[in-house]
Scaffold this motif. Structure first.
Motif, mmCIF file in Angstrom:
data_model
loop_
_atom_site.group_PDB
_atom_site.id
_atom_site.type_symbol
_atom_site.label_atom_id
_atom_site.label_comp_id
_atom_site.label_asym_id
_atom_site.label_seq_id
_atom_site.Cartn_x
_atom_site.Cartn_y
_atom_site.Cartn_z
ATOM 1 N N ASP A 73 10.840 33.229 -8.227
ATOM 2 C CA ASP A 73 12.043 32.299 -8.297
ATOM 3 C C ASP A 73 12.119 31.553 -6.755
ATOM 4 O O ASP A 73 13.371 31.017 -6.506
ATOM 5 N N GLN A 74 11.218 31.692 -6.038
ATOM 6 C CA GLN A 74 11.145 31.083 -4.581
ATOM 7 C C GLN A 74 10.633 29.987 -4.434
ATOM 8 O O GLN A 74 9.518 29.637 -5.006
ATOM 9 N N LEU A 75 11.141 29.010 -3.764
ATOM 10 C CA LEU A 75 10.261 27.629 -3.257
ATOM 11 C C LEU A 75 10.296 27.474 -1.468
ATOM 12 O O LEU A 75 11.075 28.299 -1.006
ATOM 13 N N GLY A 220 12.588 31.878 -12.338
ATOM 14 C CA GLY A 220 11.356 30.972 -12.152
ATOM 15 C C GLY A 220 11.372 29.424 -12.816
ATOM 16 O O GLY A 220 10.994 28.498 -12.092
ATOM 17 N N ALA A 223 13.843 27.609 -10.637
ATOM 18 C CA ALA A 223 12.951 27.163 -9.398
ATOM 19 C C ALA A 223 12.104 25.959 -9.675
ATOM 20 O O ALA A 223 11.944 24.995 -8.855
ATOM 21 N N ASN A 224 11.237 25.726 -10.752
ATOM 22 C CA ASN A 224 10.604 24.844 -11.172
ATOM 23 C C ASN A 224 11.492 23.604 -11.198
ATOM 24 O O ASN A 224 10.968 22.309 -10.672
ATOM 25 N N THR A 226 14.167 23.094 -9.561
ATOM 26 C CA THR A 226 14.682 22.686 -8.588
ATOM 27 C C THR A 226 13.747 21.889 -7.649
ATOM 28 O O THR A 226 13.889 20.999 -7.000
ATOM 29 N N ALA A 227 12.589 22.276 -7.824
ATOM 30 C CA ALA A 227 11.170 21.723 -7.112
ATOM 31 C C ALA A 227 10.999 20.342 -7.541
ATOM 32 O O ALA A 227 10.892 19.374 -6.794
ATOM 33 N N VAL A 243 6.488 20.780 -1.458
ATOM 34 C CA VAL A 243 7.265 22.026 -2.240
ATOM 35 C C VAL A 243 6.017 22.955 -2.600
ATOM 36 O O VAL A 243 5.325 22.478 -3.787
ATOM 37 N N GLU A 245 5.740 26.041 -4.875
ATOM 38 C CA GLU A 245 6.112 26.957 -5.735
ATOM 39 C C GLU A 245 5.399 28.363 -5.537
ATOM 40 O O GLU A 245 4.277 28.282 -6.137
ATOM 41 N N SER A 247 5.830 30.688 -7.706
ATOM 42 C CA SER A 247 5.705 31.067 -9.167
ATOM 43 C C SER A 247 4.172 30.535 -9.650
ATOM 44 O O SER A 247 3.644 31.167 -10.476
ATOM 45 N N SER A 248 3.604 29.613 -8.941
ATOM 46 C CA SER A 248 2.417 29.075 -9.249
ATOM 47 C C SER A 248 1.350 30.209 -9.001
ATOM 48 O O SER A 248 0.323 30.304 -9.719
#
Length: 390
Positions: A73-75, A220, A223-224, A226-227, A243, A245, A247-248
């Motif tokens: 859930d982080q960018l 997650g 987060a996507n 938001t990105a 950006v 991600e 999560s990738s």
């Protein structure tokens, strides 16, 4: 041609008429218990190989997910270096905060710094990030909403110097009191180097701009989204940010683990093929040994399909027993793996793992049936006269 006494013919015909194919097959299997046991053992080994390797892959994936899901859930928003942007401004941060609704936004500056405790020292990354508590939880101590004094250290730094909240350390000659120690990041998976970092107040690192902005969303998926919003907002006219991600990374590793699990199951399938050859051998030998009996069956009027049914039921029995025993052994292996890797033995009984066990049993039975097809066909097509003459 010599004929069997009428009483023998009557007994054989009566046996088949009274007992269905399953009972006759059970009698035949029990005649040579050692050979049947060896055939069952082959199926057990094949089923254990398939199910256990599948359970191991699932347990590995679950352990990874539970350890690393928190970073998905982080960018990390970086300047677009390829476009000549070297740092992010206050204006950039404000625009990120505007589109990153319901997400924590922490702008950071960083530098390489020497951290020392007594005579022991090392080089770490020092971050100026006052809102670090909104992104990274603490294992010890309390992180203030705005870090105005004191320092927050990563778990690796804390272990390196054996320090805890209340102790002091020196960063580039300036003394700070440790207010909190962060939780370890993902069991060794730490793409931002947080475990080996020190977080300091904003004025501890010189500069007007920021090297990156950390954004922590609620999930997650959030987060996507938001990105996408950040790219649309800041790169609309000209590229200003890139950006990343996290999560990738999680998705890529999860996909890789799925491939490994499939590969392991395929390797286990080779064992089941070998077991099928064992069943084929047992059925063929059994057919040869009972050639005269099969000839009598055909002579008293037993149809070809009924002879085939007896042989196939024998093969299915061996496969079913081997499959069930193999599934039980595999379940025990799964419990041991879940207890070791996840700390919860019952975690082995997930829907996916139970499906693996069920499919392994089915594969065992199907393999046995396929292995029994040729012996069954051969037995059903024996000519009664030649069988009885031999």
């Amino acid at each position: 041609m010599s004929r069997l006494p009428a009483s023998v013919d009557d007994r054989i015909g009566s046996l088949y008429r009274r007992f269905p194919a399953a009972l006759v097959a059970r009698r035949n299997v029990s005649r040579n218990r050692l050979r049947s046991a060896l055939a069952v053992l082959g199926i057990v080994i094949g089923v254990v190989a398939i199910a256990s390797l599948g359970l191991a892959g699932t347990t590995l994936q679950t352990a990874f997910t539970s350890s690393f899901a928190g970073i998905g859930d982080q960018l990390v928003v970086n300047p677009a270096f390829d476009e000549g942007v070297t740092e992010l401004t206050e204006r950039d941060v404000e625009r990120i905060e505007r589109v990153a609704t319901d997400a924590a936004v922490v702008p950071v500056r960083s530098k390489r710094a020497v951290v020392s405790v007594g005579r022991d020292q090392t080089v770490v990354t020092a971050y100026a990030a006052s809102g670090v508590g909104a992104v990274y939880p603490s294992a010890e101590g309390r992180i203030p909403d705005r870090l105005r004094r004191g320092a927050v250290v990563g778990s690796g730094v804390a272990d390196r110097f054996d320090i805890e909240p209340g102790n002091s350390l020196s960063v580039d000659g300036d003394s700070y009191r440790v207010v909190a120690v962060l939780e370890s990041q993902g069991g060794g998976f730490d793409p931002l180097g947080v475990d080996q970092a020190v977080f300091l107040p904003n004025d501890a690192v010189d500069g007007d701009g920021y090297g990156q902005v950390i954004v922590k969303a609620e999930s997650g998926t959030a987060a996507n989204e938001t990105a996408v919003a950040i790219r649309a907002e800041l790169n609309e006219r000209e590229p200003r940010v890139s950006v990343f991600e996290l999560s990738s990374i999680v998705d890529q590793i999860t996909s890789f683990l799925s491939v490994i699990r499939t590969f392991l199951v395929a390797i286990g399938g080779i064992s089941l093929v070998v077991a099928g050859v064992s069943i084929l051998n047992v059925m063929l030998m059994s057919t040869v040994e009972r050639r005269e009996e099969i000839g009598v069956f055909r002579a008293v009027g037993v149809y070809k399909r009924d002879v085939m049914a007896i042989i196939l039921v024998e093969a299915a029995m061996l496969g079913l027993v081997g499959g069930l025993v193999g599934a039980a052994v595999s379940a025990g292996v799964g419990v041991a793996l879940a207890s070791f890797a996840l700390g919860d033995p019952l975690a082995a009984f997930t829907v996916t793992n139970l499906l693996y066990l069920a499919l392994a049993v089915v594969f065992g039975v199907v393999t046995s049936l396929l292995s029994g097809l040729y012996p069954a066909w051969k037995a059903a097509n024996e000519r009664p006269v030649e069988a009885l003459r031999d």
